[in-house]
Design a protein around this motif. Structure first.
Motif, mmCIF file in Angstrom:
data_model
loop_
_atom_site.group_PDB
_atom_site.id
_atom_site.type_symbol
_atom_site.label_atom_id
_atom_site.label_comp_id
_atom_site.label_asym_id
_atom_site.label_seq_id
_atom_site.Cartn_x
_atom_site.Cartn_y
_atom_site.Cartn_z
ATOM 1 N N ALA A 10 -31.321 13.454 4.815
ATOM 2 C CA ALA A 10 -31.445 14.245 3.588
ATOM 3 C C ALA A 10 -31.300 13.353 2.359
ATOM 4 O O ALA A 10 -32.094 13.442 1.420
ATOM 5 C CB ALA A 10 -30.399 15.358 3.578
ATOM 6 N N VAL A 11 -30.307 12.482 2.363
ATOM 7 C CA VAL A 11 -30.091 11.584 1.224
ATOM 8 C C VAL A 11 -31.275 10.629 1.084
ATOM 9 O O VAL A 11 -31.803 10.434 -0.017
ATOM 10 C CB VAL A 11 -28.758 10.815 1.377
ATOM 11 N N ARG A 12 -31.699 10.059 2.195
ATOM 12 C CA ARG A 12 -32.812 9.102 2.180
ATOM 13 C C ARG A 12 -34.090 9.744 1.620
ATOM 14 O O ARG A 12 -34.839 9.120 0.882
ATOM 15 C CB ARG A 12 -33.056 8.583 3.602
ATOM 16 N N ASN A 13 -34.306 11.033 1.939
ATOM 17 C CA ASN A 13 -35.526 11.733 1.513
ATOM 18 C C ASN A 13 -35.329 12.572 0.249
ATOM 19 O O ASN A 13 -36.209 13.328 -0.138
ATOM 20 C CB ASN A 13 -36.041 12.606 2.656
ATOM 21 N N LYS A 14 -34.136 12.444 -0.346
ATOM 22 C CA LYS A 14 -33.811 13.155 -1.585
ATOM 23 C C LYS A 14 -33.970 14.668 -1.449
ATOM 24 O O LYS A 14 -34.573 15.334 -2.287
ATOM 25 C CB LYS A 14 -34.631 12.611 -2.751
ATOM 26 N N VAL A 15 -33.381 15.188 -0.376
ATOM 27 C CA VAL A 15 -33.406 16.624 -0.095
ATOM 28 C C VAL A 15 -31.977 17.148 -0.180
ATOM 29 O O VAL A 15 -31.066 16.592 0.441
ATOM 30 C CB VAL A 15 -33.981 16.897 1.317
ATOM 31 N N ALA A 16 -31.771 18.203 -0.944
ATOM 32 C CA ALA A 16 -30.435 18.800 -1.046
ATOM 33 C C ALA A 16 -29.939 19.177 0.350
ATOM 34 O O ALA A 16 -30.722 19.583 1.213
ATOM 35 C CB ALA A 16 -30.479 20.031 -1.939
ATOM 36 N N GLU A 37 -24.241 6.851 -2.398
ATOM 37 C CA GLU A 37 -25.707 6.844 -2.334
ATOM 38 C C GLU A 37 -26.282 8.188 -2.772
ATOM 39 O O GLU A 37 -27.257 8.239 -3.526
ATOM 40 C CB GLU A 37 -26.160 6.511 -0.908
ATOM 41 N N ALA A 38 -25.675 9.271 -2.312
ATOM 42 C CA ALA A 38 -26.158 10.603 -2.686
ATOM 43 C C ALA A 38 -26.001 10.820 -4.188
ATOM 44 O O ALA A 38 -26.917 11.313 -4.855
ATOM 45 C CB ALA A 38 -25.404 11.679 -1.912
ATOM 46 N N GLU A 39 -24.869 10.434 -4.727
ATOM 47 C CA GLU A 39 -24.628 10.602 -6.154
ATOM 48 C C GLU A 39 -25.606 9.765 -6.983
ATOM 49 O O GLU A 39 -26.187 10.255 -7.949
ATOM 50 C CB GLU A 39 -23.187 10.219 -6.482
ATOM 51 N N ALA A 40 -25.821 8.528 -6.578
ATOM 52 C CA ALA A 40 -26.755 7.652 -7.299
ATOM 53 C C ALA A 40 -28.180 8.188 -7.248
ATOM 54 O O ALA A 40 -28.948 8.011 -8.192
ATOM 55 C CB ALA A 40 -26.698 6.239 -6.712
ATOM 56 N N SER A 41 -28.527 8.867 -6.143
ATOM 57 C CA SER A 41 -29.875 9.416 -5.985
ATOM 58 C C SER A 41 -30.020 10.798 -6.603
ATOM 59 O O SER A 41 -31.113 11.352 -6.633
ATOM 60 C CB SER A 41 -30.234 9.515 -4.498
ATOM 61 N N GLY A 42 -28.906 11.375 -7.043
ATOM 62 C CA GLY A 42 -28.960 12.720 -7.622
ATOM 63 C C GLY A 42 -29.168 13.806 -6.586
ATOM 64 O O GLY A 42 -29.669 14.881 -6.907
ATOM 65 N N VAL A 43 -28.793 13.524 -5.347
ATOM 66 C CA VAL A 43 -28.995 14.488 -4.266
ATOM 67 C C VAL A 43 -27.703 15.287 -4.056
ATOM 68 O O VAL A 43 -26.675 14.718 -3.687
ATOM 69 C CB VAL A 43 -29.370 13.778 -2.942
ATOM 70 N N PRO A 44 -27.736 16.607 -4.306
ATOM 71 C CA PRO A 44 -26.535 17.395 -4.052
ATOM 72 C C PRO A 44 -26.301 17.551 -2.552
ATOM 73 O O PRO A 44 -27.215 17.917 -1.816
ATOM 74 C CB PRO A 44 -26.842 18.747 -4.706
ATOM 75 N N CYS A 45 -25.093 17.243 -2.101
ATOM 76 C CA CYS A 45 -24.734 17.344 -0.690
ATOM 77 C C CYS A 45 -23.396 18.054 -0.583
ATOM 78 O O CYS A 45 -22.388 17.577 -1.114
ATOM 79 C CB CYS A 45 -24.617 15.962 -0.052
ATOM 80 N N LEU A 46 -23.379 19.185 0.080
ATOM 81 C CA LEU A 46 -22.160 19.951 0.290
ATOM 82 C C LEU A 46 -21.863 19.953 1.780
ATOM 83 O O LEU A 46 -22.662 20.445 2.569
ATOM 84 C CB LEU A 46 -22.327 21.385 -0.214
ATOM 85 N N VAL A 47 -20.730 19.407 2.169
ATOM 86 C CA VAL A 47 -20.386 19.345 3.587
ATOM 87 C C VAL A 47 -19.141 20.177 3.868
ATOM 88 O O VAL A 47 -18.306 20.394 2.997
ATOM 89 C CB VAL A 47 -20.173 17.891 4.077
#
Length: 120
Positions: A10-16, A37-47
């Protein structure tokens, strides 16, 4: 596994990304290995959002809350009632419920202002 392959993709492909995993090790790996990496890419990730209670409760409250983009902007709901059904469990719903109840007897891990607190 010692990785988070779906989150990594998800992070690699810039998918929330959002998950309902309740595994502490997964949460720690996600933060340690992928947060920057997620923060730098602007990818929201909720775990580790949880399912019940957790994400399902948040979604239901959102659905009934006017003014926050709810699909029901004219909602006048004053309270929510939840009923959980575990589909596709192969008839082990009672086991899932029993496990959930057993988990209530374990210490809960909380992070308050960055400090870990285990609560009884």
């Amino acid at each position: 596994t010692d990785r988070c392959p779906v989150l990594e993709a998800a992070v690699r492909n810039k998918v929330a990304y959002i998950d309902v995993c309740d595994d502490v090790a997964h949460t720690q790996r996600a933060k340690r290995d992928l947060h920057a990496e997620a923060e730098a890419s602007g990818v929201p990730c909720l775990v580790s959002c949880g399912v019940y209670p957790g994400l399902s409760n948040v979604m239901a409250a959102y659905m009934c809350r006017p003014g926050l983009g709810s699909p029901f902007p004219d909602s006048t709901a004053e309270k929510l009632r939840f009923s959980y059904y575990t589909a596709g469990s192969g008839g082990v719903g009672a086991t899932i419920l029993a496990t959930s109840v057993l988990l209530l007897g374990e210490p809960a891990i909380q992070f308050v202002e960055g400090t870990r607190r285990d609560t009884p």
